[in-house]
Design an enzyme around this catalytic site. Structure first.
Site, mmCIF file in Angstrom:
data_model
loop_
_atom_site.group_PDB
_atom_site.id
_atom_site.type_symbol
_atom_site.label_atom_id
_atom_site.label_comp_id
_atom_site.label_asym_id
_atom_site.label_seq_id
_atom_site.Cartn_x
_atom_site.Cartn_y
_atom_site.Cartn_z
ATOM 1 N N TYR A 131 37.278 37.472 53.674
ATOM 2 C CA TYR A 131 36.155 37.967 52.879
ATOM 3 C C TYR A 131 34.881 38.094 53.714
ATOM 4 C CZ TYR A 131 38.064 37.749 48.118
ATOM 5 O OH TYR A 131 38.763 37.974 46.963
ATOM 6 N N LYS A 159 50.141 30.886 55.310
ATOM 7 C CA LYS A 159 51.130 31.831 55.832
ATOM 8 C C LYS A 159 51.268 31.521 57.320
ATOM 9 C CE LYS A 159 53.744 35.504 55.307
ATOM 10 N NZ LYS A 159 54.958 35.530 54.474
ATOM 11 N N ASP A 176 53.778 33.541 49.862
ATOM 12 C CA ASP A 176 54.705 34.385 49.094
ATOM 13 C C ASP A 176 55.626 33.531 48.229
ATOM 14 O OD1 ASP A 176 55.720 33.493 51.534
ATOM 15 O OD2 ASP A 176 56.767 35.343 52.039
ATOM 16 N N ASP A 188 42.253 33.757 45.704
ATOM 17 C CA ASP A 188 41.831 34.803 44.768
ATOM 18 C C ASP A 188 43.049 35.333 44.009
ATOM 19 O OD1 ASP A 188 40.186 36.804 43.566
ATOM 20 O OD2 ASP A 188 41.001 38.251 44.996
ATOM 21 N N ASP A 219 44.441 34.344 39.834
ATOM 22 C CA ASP A 219 44.658 35.347 38.774
ATOM 23 C C ASP A 219 46.085 35.229 38.241
ATOM 24 O OD1 ASP A 219 42.109 36.477 39.036
ATOM 25 O OD2 ASP A 219 42.893 38.525 38.826
HETATM 26 C C1 IPM Z 1 36.900 36.197 41.829
HETATM 27 C C2 IPM Z 1 36.654 37.680 41.865
HETATM 28 C C3 IPM Z 1 35.791 38.006 43.083
HETATM 29 C C4 IPM Z 1 36.571 37.589 44.318
HETATM 30 C C5 IPM Z 1 35.349 39.464 43.182
HETATM 31 C C6 IPM Z 1 34.613 39.913 41.945
HETATM 32 C C7 IPM Z 1 34.541 39.711 44.422
HETATM 33 O O1 IPM Z 1 37.871 38.367 41.873
HETATM 34 O O2 IPM Z 1 35.920 35.430 41.731
HETATM 35 O O3 IPM Z 1 38.057 35.786 41.906
HETATM 36 O O4 IPM Z 1 37.396 38.360 44.827
HETATM 37 O O5 IPM Z 1 36.358 36.481 44.802
HETATM 38 MG MG MG Z 2 39.568 37.140 41.731
#
Ligand code: IPM
Ligand code: MG
Length: 332
Positions: free
Chosen positions: A119, A167, A199, A223, A227
């Site tokens: 990032y 990884k 993975d 990240d 999710d």
């Molecule tokens: C998160 C979001 C952010 C990230 C985006 C909005 C930049 O997806 O906080 O997980 O990738 O960190």
């Molecule tokens: Mg995210």
């Protein structure tokens, strides 16, 4: 909801609002205006709304993007660890895309490094002819140490089990993660640490999520995996997070913005409300206040008093859910 907590427990919270993201770009040209950053630096805690605007998502050549505001804030405030608890609510178990037997009892503490890796790594950009692009994944031992230590501290208060996700079969940064984690683990004799490739972790989160307790990983793996983990609970709208800073910490739901819902009063407020509970707990050490907010959220789920992502047939509005929770707090 915060107002009902302050009424009930006799606190006075001072709110200051700052612009960030798309609206800040529209008004000032800068996704993180200095005024907002200064406000954050002088605050005891930062509560962050969701970020992102489709008008930028669909335009890869946009020079400034809303997300830069969030990334700059993470960097400037030194928010090095993002703590995302993934728990299942019994009343939501049937909303999970996975079978009940698999998700029941899942309780994972996911800790994501937040200010390093791909990032932020330099160089990042394009070749002169524009035909090649590059990002760099960079980690220093110190950056890994502090987040792994924090994760170990969490593990010590839980089942004393920690999984480091990397990884290391491919990436040099991952090999440094492993080496560093192994040396940190020596300071925690009672802790059992295991390692898993990302993975494989992605697969096991779906196949056997209960095998995990604390997970610690680098920025981008975290990240993606958070999710993924969030849908175990039935809705991305539910999950809160705390970003632990060097001085000020920040609290935000893990979801992005939901522009299709703008002005419609339909978005699920629970991820944000639970982030406030984390703020009470971690930033202000207000344990009872945090507990009652969490109870109120569970009760609203039990009562099926929820937004449309959780109940298509008989949805409540965002503000109805918020009012219900505020009312529960006052009355209990
Ligand atoms: C998160 C979001 C952010 C990230 C985006 C909005 C930049 O997806 O906080 O997980 O990738 O960190
Ligand atoms: Mg995210």
């Amino acid at each position: 909801m915060i107002t009902s907590v302050s009424e009930k427990f006799n606190h006075k919270f001072n709110f200051k609002h700052g612009l960030v993201g798309a609206i800040a770009i529209d008004k000032t040209g800068n996704p993180l205006p200095t005024k907002t950053l200064d406000l954050c630096k002088s605050a005891d805690a930062v509560l962050f709304g969701a970020i992102g605007d489709p008008k930028y998502d669909n335009n890869p050549s946009a020079k400034v993007r809303p997300e830069q505001g969030l990334l700059a804030m993470r960097k400037e405030l030194g928010l090095y660890a993002n703590v995302r608890p993934v728990t299942t609510f019994p009343s939501l178990i049937d909303k999970s895309p996975l079978k009940k037997e698999i998700v029941q009892g899942v309780d994972i503490m996911m800790i994501r490094e937040l200010t390093g890796g791909i990032y932020f790594g330099k160089p990042q950009g394009r070749s002169e002819d524009g035909d090649t692009a590059y990002d760099s994944c960079v980690y220093s031992r110190y950056e890994i140490e502090r987040v792994v230590k924090l994760a170990c501290e969490y593990a010590m208060t839980r089942s004393k089990k920690i999984t480091v996700v990397d990884k290391a079969n491919v990436l040099a940064t991952s090999r440094l993660w492993r080496e560093t984690a192994i040396s940190i683990a020596k300071e925690y004799k009672e802790l059992s640490m295991d390692f898993m490739f990302v993975d494989n972790a992605a697969m096991q989160l779906i196949q056997n999520p209960r095998r995990f307790d604390v997970i610690v990983t680098e920025n981008m793996f975290g990240d993606i995996l958070t999710d993924e983990a969030s849908v175990l609970t039935g809705s991305l709208g539910m999950l809160p997070s705390a970003s632990i800073g060097l001085s000020t910490s920040l609290f935000e739901p893990i979801h992005g913005s939901y522009p299709q819902a703008a002005g419609k009063n339909i978005a699920n407020p629970l991820g944000t409300i639970l982030s406030v509970a984390m703020m009470f707990d971690l930033a202000f050490n207000l344990k009872n206040e945090a507990a009652i907010v969490k109870t109120a959220v569970s009760k609203s789920l039990e009562a099926d008093y929820v937004t449309e992502d959780l109940n298509r047939a008989h949805p409540k509005s965002t503000s109805d859910v918020g009012d219900w929770i505020a009312d529960y707090i006052i009355k209990n």
